[in-house]
Design an enzyme around this catalytic site. Sequence first.
Site, PDB file in Angstrom:
ATOM      1  N   SER A 289      37.568   8.991  50.888  1.00 10.38           N
ATOM      2  CA  SER A 289      36.122   9.153  50.977  1.00 10.38           C
ATOM      3  C   SER A 289      35.710   9.042  52.435  1.00 10.38           C
ATOM      4  O   SER A 289      36.361   8.339  53.226  1.00 10.38           O
ATOM      5  CB  SER A 289      35.413   8.062  50.169  1.00 10.38           C
ATOM      6  OG  SER A 289      34.015   8.068  50.419  1.00 10.38           O
TER       7      SER A 289
ATOM      8  N   TYR B 148      34.427  -0.719  47.873  1.00  6.77           N
ATOM      9  CA  TYR B 148      34.759   0.706  47.794  1.00  6.77           C
ATOM     10  C   TYR B 148      35.288   1.218  49.131  1.00  6.77           C
ATOM     11  O   TYR B 148      36.313   1.904  49.199  1.00  6.77           O
ATOM     12  CB  TYR B 148      33.514   1.487  47.378  1.00  6.77           C
ATOM     13  CG  TYR B 148      33.752   2.966  47.168  1.00  6.77           C
ATOM     14  CD1 TYR B 148      34.286   3.444  45.975  1.00  6.77           C
ATOM     15  CD2 TYR B 148      33.417   3.894  48.148  1.00  6.77           C
ATOM     16  CE1 TYR B 148      34.489   4.800  45.768  1.00  6.77           C
ATOM     17  CE2 TYR B 148      33.615   5.253  47.950  1.00  6.77           C
ATOM     18  CZ  TYR B 148      34.154   5.700  46.761  1.00  6.77           C
ATOM     19  OH  TYR B 148      34.356   7.050  46.562  1.00  6.77           O
TER      20      TYR B 148
END
Length: 235
Positions: free
Chosen positions: A129, A142
Amino acid sequence: MMTEVMIVTGASQGIGYAIAQAFVNQYEVIGLDIGDDPDIEGLRFYQVDLGDTSELKRVFDDIHNEFGRAHVLINNGGIASLVKPIDELEIDTFKRVIDVNLVGTFSCAKYFLELNQGESYGRIVNMASTRAFQNEPHWDAYGASKGGIVGLTHSLAISLGDRPVTVNAISPGWIHTSDEALREIDHEQHPSGRVGEPEDIVRAVQYLIDRQNSFVNGHNLVIDGGMTKKMIYEE
């Protein structure tokens, strides 16, 4: 000629669903997810918790018994968002995100390599990401897990240098996977003029898994409409 086997984690929805659906007519696609069967025609589905190593091992053993081999692994599954201030983020919750996103990626790669042993080629694509490199407040678990995936991708590419297996990552930016309506500003703030779609990631996967692209290895492909290159000041 036997159909080649692709394993896609996180296949129940979003990017994983789009990938599984896009390649189901080219590969024997096996979907893994803690969620429900996505009901894609031709997909073999296993419901499994990516954070449970023993459960994963059982699934990969079953894949071995059923298919005997695998050629492509798309490590897409994971806990997609967890926004909590650090004073509210329990350590066990942080560890759960790491177990699913990072350890799950490693575990699937390890078990995939056993299935790929002796095959003429293999492709691993790990879904990272842009939040591995820049972030908003309170995405600590995350962001850490995705940063680990980028590092793992680099390391595995080197470790597997004596095998015909490439390991690459994709770092998506904003990819619209819900039914929520987008605003004009959502699109306009991107240098590319629009928010991303799952098909943008599908096309990148197609490139990275191509058998001819063996010289693309250890790379992290950022697909974010140019947002990570944009300097933003408050006015």
